[in-house]
Write a protein that holds these residues in place. Structure first.
Motif, short mmCIF file in Angstrom:
data_model
loop_
_atom_site.label_atom_id
_atom_site.label_comp_id
_atom_site.label_asym_id
_atom_site.label_seq_id
_atom_site.Cartn_x
_atom_site.Cartn_y
_atom_site.Cartn_z
N MET A 177 -6.14 -12.27 11.93
CA MET A 177 -5.61 -11.21 11.82
C MET A 177 -5.60 -9.44 12.39
O MET A 177 -6.69 -9.73 12.94
N GLY A 178 -4.68 -9.57 12.68
CA GLY A 178 -4.77 -7.54 13.71
C GLY A 178 -4.87 -6.66 12.61
O GLY A 178 -4.25 -6.36 11.53
N LEU A 179 -4.15 -5.24 13.66
CA LEU A 179 -4.09 -4.81 13.06
C LEU A 179 -2.93 -4.43 12.64
O LEU A 179 -1.86 -4.81 12.67
N PRO A 180 -2.54 -3.28 10.87
CA PRO A 180 -1.92 -3.72 10.27
C PRO A 180 -0.32 -3.21 11.47
O PRO A 180 -0.49 -1.80 11.88
N GLU A 181 1.12 -3.24 11.21
CA GLU A 181 2.61 -3.41 11.70
C GLU A 181 1.57 -1.53 11.42
O GLU A 181 2.32 -1.26 10.43
N LEU A 182 2.98 -0.31 12.16
CA LEU A 182 2.99 0.77 12.04
C LEU A 182 4.05 1.00 11.09
O LEU A 182 4.96 -0.44 11.01
N VAL A 216 3.88 0.83 7.88
CA VAL A 216 2.83 -0.12 6.60
C VAL A 216 1.53 1.70 5.57
O VAL A 216 0.79 1.11 6.84
N PRO A 217 1.93 2.37 4.94
CA PRO A 217 1.21 2.51 4.60
C PRO A 217 -0.55 2.00 3.99
O PRO A 217 0.24 0.74 3.64
N VAL A 218 -1.34 2.76 4.38
CA VAL A 218 -2.64 2.21 4.31
C VAL A 218 -3.41 2.75 2.85
O VAL A 218 -3.46 3.66 3.45
N LEU A 219 -3.91 2.39 2.32
CA LEU A 219 -4.88 2.38 1.30
C LEU A 219 -6.11 1.97 1.38
O LEU A 219 -6.65 0.68 1.35
N ALA A 220 -7.17 3.34 1.88
CA ALA A 220 -8.24 2.51 2.37
C ALA A 220 -9.57 3.19 0.86
O ALA A 220 -9.58 4.62 0.78
N ILE A 221 -10.06 2.41 0.77
CA ILE A 221 -11.07 2.22 -0.92
C ILE A 221 -12.50 2.15 -0.34
O ILE A 221 -13.27 0.99 -0.11
N ASP A 222 -13.44 3.08 -0.40
CA ASP A 222 -14.20 3.38 -0.30
C ASP A 222 -15.45 3.17 -1.82
O ASP A 222 -15.41 4.10 -2.02
N LEU A 223 -16.07 2.12 -1.22
CA LEU A 223 -16.93 1.91 -2.93
C LEU A 223 -18.46 2.52 -2.62
O LEU A 223 -19.34 1.37 -2.69
N GLY A 224 -18.63 3.42 -2.79
CA GLY A 224 -20.56 4.03 -2.10
C GLY A 224 -20.77 4.04 -3.91
O GLY A 224 -19.85 3.84 -4.88
N PRO A 280 2.98 1.62 -13.89
CA PRO A 280 2.81 2.47 -15.48
C PRO A 280 1.24 1.85 -15.92
O PRO A 280 0.98 2.56 -16.75
N ILE A 281 1.14 0.31 -15.34
CA ILE A 281 -0.31 0.30 -16.13
C ILE A 281 -1.90 0.76 -15.21
O ILE A 281 -2.42 -0.49 -15.86
N GLY A 282 -1.48 0.93 -13.96
CA GLY A 282 -2.57 1.76 -12.95
C GLY A 282 -3.27 1.10 -11.98
O GLY A 282 -4.53 0.58 -11.69
N ARG A 283 -2.11 -0.69 -11.67
CA ARG A 283 -2.73 -1.36 -10.05
C ARG A 283 -1.74 -1.00 -9.00
O ARG A 283 -0.10 -0.55 -9.40
N ILE A 284 -2.09 -0.64 -8.18
CA ILE A 284 -1.97 -0.94 -6.80
C ILE A 284 -0.86 -1.36 -6.17
O ILE A 284 -0.32 -2.38 -6.75
N ILE A 285 0.55 0.00 -6.00
CA ILE A 285 1.40 -1.37 -5.87
C ILE A 285 1.71 -2.12 -4.27
O ILE A 285 1.42 -0.72 -3.70
N THR A 286 1.74 -3.23 -3.89
CA THR A 286 1.79 -3.80 -3.33
C THR A 286 2.29 -4.92 -3.18
O THR A 286 2.18 -5.74 -3.88
N PRO A 287 3.25 -5.42 -1.84
CA PRO A 287 3.69 -4.27 -0.95
C PRO A 287 4.01 -2.72 -1.51
O PRO A 287 5.22 -3.14 -2.68
N CYS A 288 5.39 -2.46 -0.52
CA CYS A 288 5.95 -1.41 -1.00
C CYS A 288 7.18 -2.24 -0.68
O CYS A 288 7.70 -2.67 -1.21
N GLY A 313 1.52 -0.66 2.05
CA GLY A 313 1.65 -2.19 2.64
C GLY A 313 -0.19 -3.07 3.12
O GLY A 313 -0.11 -4.19 2.93
N ARG A 314 -0.69 -2.00 2.86
CA ARG A 314 -1.93 -2.64 2.93
C ARG A 314 -3.05 -2.34 1.87
O ARG A 314 -3.12 -0.62 1.79
#
Length: 95
Positions: A1-6, A8-16, A73-81, A89-90
């Motif tokens: 598993m490598g880096l996501p292809e360019l 592709v929008p990436v959403l990063a979530i940090d659960l602090g 509309p029900i609050g889920r992250i849309i993935t893939p684009c 995308g990720r």
């Protein structure tokens, strides 16, 4: 598993333990760039804590900042684009 292809929008979530931080990255001129970032109070960290509300609040803030639609509309992250450019995308989650 490598880096996501360019391009592709990436959403990063940090659960602090105090705050949830969410960042949206996308390809700009062939490199990933930060598009928008937001945070919400995460509350006490425990095995049973539900992070849905603070994560959703932070993502809605990013939607407002960026003009992009990331949640369905029900609050889920849309993935893939979608072909209309909605979603990401990720999703990367750290905690």
């Amino acid at each position: 598993m490598g880096l996501p292809e360019l391009a592709v929008p990436v959403l990063a979530i940090d659960l602090g333990t105090i705050n949830v931080k969410v960042s949206l990255f996308d390809a700009v001129s062939g490199q990933y760039s930060l598009i928008a970032a937001a945070q919400a109070t995460g509350g006490p960290y425990s095995r049973d804590y539900d992070f849905y509300t603070p994560v959703s609040q932070a993502i809605k803030s990013i939607e407002s900042q960026s003009g992009r639609i990331l949640l369905d509309p029900i609050g889920r992250i849309i993935t893939p684009c979608t072909s209309e450019g909605k979603g990401v995308g990720r999703v990367i989650i750290t905690g």
